[in-house]
Design a protein around this motif. Structure first.
Motif, short mmCIF file in Angstrom:
data_model
loop_
_atom_site.label_atom_id
_atom_site.label_comp_id
_atom_site.label_asym_id
_atom_site.label_seq_id
_atom_site.Cartn_x
_atom_site.Cartn_y
_atom_site.Cartn_z
N LEU A 1 0.84 -1.21 0.00
CA LEU A 1 0.00 0.00 0.00
C LEU A 1 0.87 1.25 0.00
CD1 LEU A 1 -2.83 -1.05 2.51
CD2 LEU A 1 -2.94 -1.00 0.01
N ASN A 2 1.98 1.20 0.74
CA ASN A 2 2.88 2.35 0.76
C ASN A 2 3.43 2.64 -0.63
OD1 ASN A 2 2.63 3.13 3.41
ND2 ASN A 2 4.39 1.94 4.13
N GLN A 3 3.73 1.57 -1.41
CA GLN A 3 4.22 1.79 -2.78
C GLN A 3 3.19 2.56 -3.59
OE1 GLN A 3 7.30 1.41 -3.32
NE2 GLN A 3 7.44 0.42 -1.32
N VAL A 4 1.91 2.17 -3.45
CA VAL A 4 0.84 2.86 -4.17
C VAL A 4 0.78 4.33 -3.75
CG1 VAL A 4 -1.65 2.95 -4.58
CG2 VAL A 4 -0.50 0.74 -4.38
N VAL A 5 0.86 4.55 -2.45
CA VAL A 5 0.77 5.93 -1.93
C VAL A 5 1.95 6.77 -2.43
CG1 VAL A 5 0.84 7.32 0.18
CG2 VAL A 5 -0.63 5.30 0.06
N ILE A 6 3.14 6.17 -2.43
CA ILE A 6 4.32 6.90 -2.91
C ILE A 6 4.13 7.26 -4.40
CG2 ILE A 6 6.79 6.71 -3.45
CD1 ILE A 6 6.96 4.90 -0.87
N GLU A 7 3.68 6.28 -5.20
CA GLU A 7 3.47 6.54 -6.64
C GLU A 7 2.47 7.66 -6.86
OE1 GLU A 7 2.21 2.77 -8.21
OE2 GLU A 7 4.11 1.87 -7.57
N LEU A 8 1.45 7.71 -6.02
CA LEU A 8 0.40 8.71 -6.20
C LEU A 8 0.76 10.06 -5.56
CD1 LEU A 8 -2.70 6.44 -5.54
CD2 LEU A 8 -1.97 7.34 -7.75
N GLY A 9 1.88 10.12 -4.85
CA GLY A 9 2.29 11.38 -4.24
C GLY A 9 1.60 11.67 -2.92
N GLY A 10 1.10 10.64 -2.27
CA GLY A 10 0.41 10.85 -0.99
C GLY A 10 1.32 10.60 0.19
N ARG A 11 0.71 10.49 1.38
CA ARG A 11 1.50 10.16 2.56
C ARG A 11 0.63 9.47 3.61
NH1 ARG A 11 2.40 16.30 2.90
NH2 ARG A 11 0.72 17.10 4.20
N ILE A 12 1.30 8.91 4.63
CA ILE A 12 0.57 8.20 5.67
C ILE A 12 0.53 9.04 6.95
CG2 ILE A 12 1.05 5.87 4.84
CD1 ILE A 12 3.13 6.29 7.56
N TYR A 13 -0.33 8.60 7.89
CA TYR A 13 -0.56 9.31 9.15
C TYR A 13 0.22 8.60 10.26
CZ TYR A 13 -3.60 11.73 12.58
OH TYR A 13 -4.12 12.52 13.59
N LEU A 14 1.20 9.30 10.82
CA LEU A 14 2.08 8.68 11.81
C LEU A 14 1.35 8.16 13.05
CD1 LEU A 14 5.18 11.05 11.71
CD2 LEU A 14 5.00 8.72 10.83
N THR A 15 0.28 8.84 13.43
CA THR A 15 -0.47 8.45 14.63
C THR A 15 -1.02 7.03 14.53
OG1 THR A 15 -1.02 10.75 14.92
CG2 THR A 15 -2.41 9.18 16.09
N LYS A 16 -1.22 6.56 13.30
CA LYS A 16 -1.80 5.23 13.11
C LYS A 16 -0.75 4.18 12.78
CE LYS A 16 -5.88 7.33 13.14
NZ LYS A 16 -6.89 7.36 12.11
N ASP A 17 0.47 4.62 12.52
CA ASP A 17 1.43 3.74 11.85
C ASP A 17 2.28 2.88 12.79
OD1 ASP A 17 2.82 2.82 9.46
OD2 ASP A 17 4.53 3.87 10.33
N THR A 18 2.48 1.62 12.38
CA THR A 18 3.38 0.71 13.08
C THR A 18 4.38 0.06 12.13
OG1 THR A 18 1.46 0.08 14.41
CG2 THR A 18 3.43 -1.21 14.74
N PHE A 19 4.06 -0.03 10.85
CA PHE A 19 4.83 -0.89 9.95
C PHE A 19 5.63 -0.19 8.85
CE2 PHE A 19 1.66 -3.74 11.75
CZ PHE A 19 2.43 -4.85 12.05
N THR A 20 5.37 1.11 8.64
CA THR A 20 6.06 1.76 7.53
C THR A 20 7.57 1.73 7.72
OG1 THR A 20 4.19 3.16 7.03
CG2 THR A 20 6.34 3.98 6.34
N ARG A 21 8.29 1.49 6.61
CA ARG A 21 9.75 1.44 6.68
C ARG A 21 10.32 2.85 6.53
NH1 ARG A 21 11.20 -4.05 5.76
NH2 ARG A 21 9.43 -5.20 4.96
N ALA A 22 11.48 3.07 7.18
CA ALA A 22 12.10 4.40 7.19
C ALA A 22 12.27 4.94 5.77
CB ALA A 22 13.45 4.35 7.90
#
Lengths: 460, 246
Positions: free
Chosen positions: A402-423
């Motif tokens: 899902l992160n790959q999709v978000v990166i391709e689309l130019g979006g970002r994730i919400y840190l308050t919810k995150d446990t798994f995103t890689r640096a």
């Protein structure tokens, strides 16, 4: 020496840190991620905050942002620092200690005609946490984020031990890095903001069934222009023609005439009694739940007066609902897909999700509104999608994909919810990261403050 | 109901002050730290639209010469005085008290001798006005000689004893004395201690105390389950108490 004093205490000049018994305990996040650490609790936040490396409120962050990085780390829990320090009924200006909860504010002020201008999906959060996460809400397309657009000033304990009052004019770099800064720039002790006047304590709302994701995108934008508050629930299991069907809930404060002077009752809350076993949530049960939930809304459209708790905080009705996901816990994946990615972005995201088999009973979609002003604030102009994922062996792979999709689309994730995103993935989504880290370095050169999340994403 | 509250800036006292104010009454705070008193007074002022003023004065349970003046200032501020509440006190762990005898002396003095002295001033003042309510926080620790609370428990046992006598002696004259025995409550005082089953939170405990003040109940266990627990503990034979670590 351990002398815990009640109100009239003896130790006038002792350093409070020494009185506190330091016991390692298991600290859990809302998604039931756990780490060992030392937690200080008490009413005197100014004293307790001196040696802590991270402050923690009501523990509603889903991931590891309010967990200690190391088991020798000292956290300060702010809940008992819960006083209102000033309130002006003319202007609505209010100043509170960081541990005051939104629940308490609503309890005291809704019936007096005031509401917090931004409210997240739960009221069991503290104002310190609301700044650190720069929370957005159902109304983010109209009112922005709490920290970015409504906090006037705050008092902080910074790394060198000083107390600093910061705002847009005074130490602005600290102020904007702290808003959405996940508690990594210093401890928020007091928060000053302005309450919004409301016409009645009731909500006038309209909810309707939406057939699929494309229709959702149209309605989110059209209805958003007419209603100040809005959020959608999506059935993210259905595919094909029904993909992204769901319910759209919009509302505004009811007028005095509509409310007819009815007094607002206090809601009773149930508590979820136990952790469900892991097998309880599977493709079949989630699909059944989603179908039932969709068709429970029999009429195409419902309209009328509602209790604000039902409208703003439907999940708060069941305390500890997080136990539904079992002892292993869950993560919430929340991302924003920018308007620039086009109308098809949400459909693309959902099709990747369903292909991954990421069945989720809770998937929420909303219009994100303006970009937050905090240096790491989550919102940007676009569509926000949030979904719960029970933790299984393949959760890391799902989040990565899902992160790959978000990166391709130019979006970002919400840190308050995150446990798994890689640096490295976070860095790719976050062009503002270096500016934030520079301010963090300036205010905390020795690296005093940290969380499990900051260690995972920023190395310290 | 106009109330003078000693110990309203933290824990159960803070929650009780809010409960009293939100029911539409007046509170006058007395305590040791002027900054904390002002912050708590501000909190109370914001909590009820009709409560625009909450006053405070200094009073230190370690300094009996501060008692009379604080009560005088409070009475002058409130006009007629109906209730005096004491939630302040000291707590320390048995091991620390055993190690530091001076600390033990201070705790015994504050929790027993000085609290009783404060109550004596309050009693005279309330009786002079034709009666009222004196509500004091003792503890379940005073109900039985127990290993983990030998010294703290002794100070509270003495206090409970005094409060019971006071209620017997002066109820006819209009002075109602309420002895509150909290069990384990999650406040700054118990931070760092492992919470046992039936641990309470200050908001619920404050609601119970406020109801007891309204009804004039002379003895309150809170959370209520602790009344049952202590009823069992009080009946255990000495041989059992010697063996267990409760």
């Amino acid at each position: 020496m351990s002398l815990v004093s009640l109100n009239s205490s003896v130790e006038k000049n002792t350093d409070s840190g020494k009185q506190t018994r330091q016991v390692r305990e298991l600290v859990a996040s809302w998604g039931n991620q756990t780490r060992k650490g030392i937690v200080l609790r008490g009413e005197r936040l100014k004293e307790l905050s001196r040696e802590a490396v991270l402050a923690r409120g009501l523990g509603r962050s889903y991931g590891d942002s309010a967990l200690p990085a190391d088991e020798s780390d000292i956290l300060v829990e702010t809940m008992m620092a819960d006083r209102i320090l000033a309130f002006d009924p003319e202007s609505g200006h209010i100043r509170v200690e960081a541990g005051m909860s939104l629940f308490e504010l609503n309890r005291l002020f809704l019936r007096r005609g005031f509401f917090c201008p931004v409210s997240p999906g739960t009221q069991f959060v503290t104002f310190g946490g609301m700044v650190a996460s720069d929370v957005h809400g159902k109304m983010s397309h109209a009112s922005g984020c709490f920290g970015s657009h409504h906090v006037n000033s705050m008092l902080m304990r910074v790394a060198d031990g000083r107390l600093i009052e910061c705002n847009a004019d005074c130490e602005p770099d600290l102020f904007w890095a702290t808003i959405g800064g996940m508690g990594l720039t210093g401890h928020i002790l007091e928060v000053e903001f302005t309450l919004e006047r409301i016409t009645s304590p009731w909500i006038y709302s309209q909810s309707r069934r939406i057939a699929n994701i494309d229709s959702f995108m149209d309605h989110l934008l059209d209805d958003g222009a007419q209603w100040p508050h809005g959020v959608g629930w999506i059935d993210c299991v259905s595919q094909g023609r029904n993909m992204g069907r769901g319910l759209l809930d919009v509302g505004r404060w009811a007028s005095e005439d509509e409310a007819q002077g009815r007094s607002l009752p206090t809601k009773r809350r149930a508590s979820f009694p136990m952790y469900l076993p892991e097998w309880a949530l599977n493709r079949f049960t989630v699909k059944s739940f989603n179908t039932l939930y969709y068709w429970k809304h029999l009429q195409k459209k419902r309209e009328g007066i509602r209790h604000p708790d039902d409208f703003f905080y439907p999940l708060d009705a069941i305390l500890n609902w997080n136990k539904v996901y079992g002892r292993r816990g869950f993560t919430q994946y929340q991302c924003v897909l920018p308007s620039s990615a086009g109308r098809g972005a949400a459909r693309h995201f959902l099709s990747v999700l369903t292909a991954l088999g990421g069945a989720s009973p809770l998937c929420v979609i909303k219009d994100c509104g303006e970009e937050g002003k905090g240096m790491l604030s989550f919102p940007m102009k676009g569509i926000s999608i949030a979904l719960d994922l029970a933790i299984r062996d393949n959760t890391q792979q799902i989040v990565d994909r899902l992160n790959q999709v978000v990166i391709e689309l130019g979006g970002r994730i919400y840190l308050t919810k995150d446990t798994f995103t890689r640096a490295e993935d976070f860095r790719r989504m976050e062009p503002r990261l270096d500016a934030f880290l520079a301010v963090r370095e300036k205010w905390d050169p020795k690296g005093k403050f940290s969380s499990a999340q900051s260690k995972r994403l920023f190395g310290r | 109901m106009n109330t003078i509250l000693l110990g309203g800036t933290k824990g159960i006292g803070r929650a009780l002050a809010r409960e009293i104010i939100e029911a539409g009454n007046q509170v006058f705070l007395i305590g040791r730290d002027p900054d904390e008193l002002e912050r708590s007074a501000a909190d109370l002022r914001a909590r009820h639209p009709q409560n625009t003023e909450t006053g405070w004065a200094l009073c230190d349970l370690e300094d009996p010469s501060s008692f009379e003046k604080a009560l005088t200032l409070g009475t002058a501020y409130l006009g007629r005085l109906h209730t005096v509440v004491v939630t302040a006190g000291l707590f320390a762990l048995q091991e620390d008290l055993e190690e530091d005898t001076e600390l033990a002396r201070r705790l015994l003095t504050v929790n027993f001798a000085n609290t009783v002295t404060f109550c004596e001033y309050a009693r005279k003042r309330l009786l002079a006005q034709g009666g009222g309510t004196l509500c004091v926080l003792s503890s379940v620790a005073g109900d039985r000689g127990r290993k983990p609370v030998a010294l703290y428990g002794a100070s509270k046992a003495g206090l409970s004893h005094y409060l019971e006598s006071l209620d017997h002696k002066y109820r006819d004259q209009g002075l109602i004395t309420i002895c509150v025995k909290p069990g384990f409550v999650r406040t700054g005082m118990t931070a760092g201690l492992k919470a046992p089953p039936f641990a309470g939170n200050p908001e619920d405990v404050a609601k119970t105390i406020y109801r007891a003040i309204e009804k004039g109940s002379p003895l309150v266990y809170t959370p209520a389950m602790w009344g049952v627990v202590m009823a069992v503990i009080r009946r255990l034979p000495r041989g059992v108490m010697r063996r267990i670590n409760f």
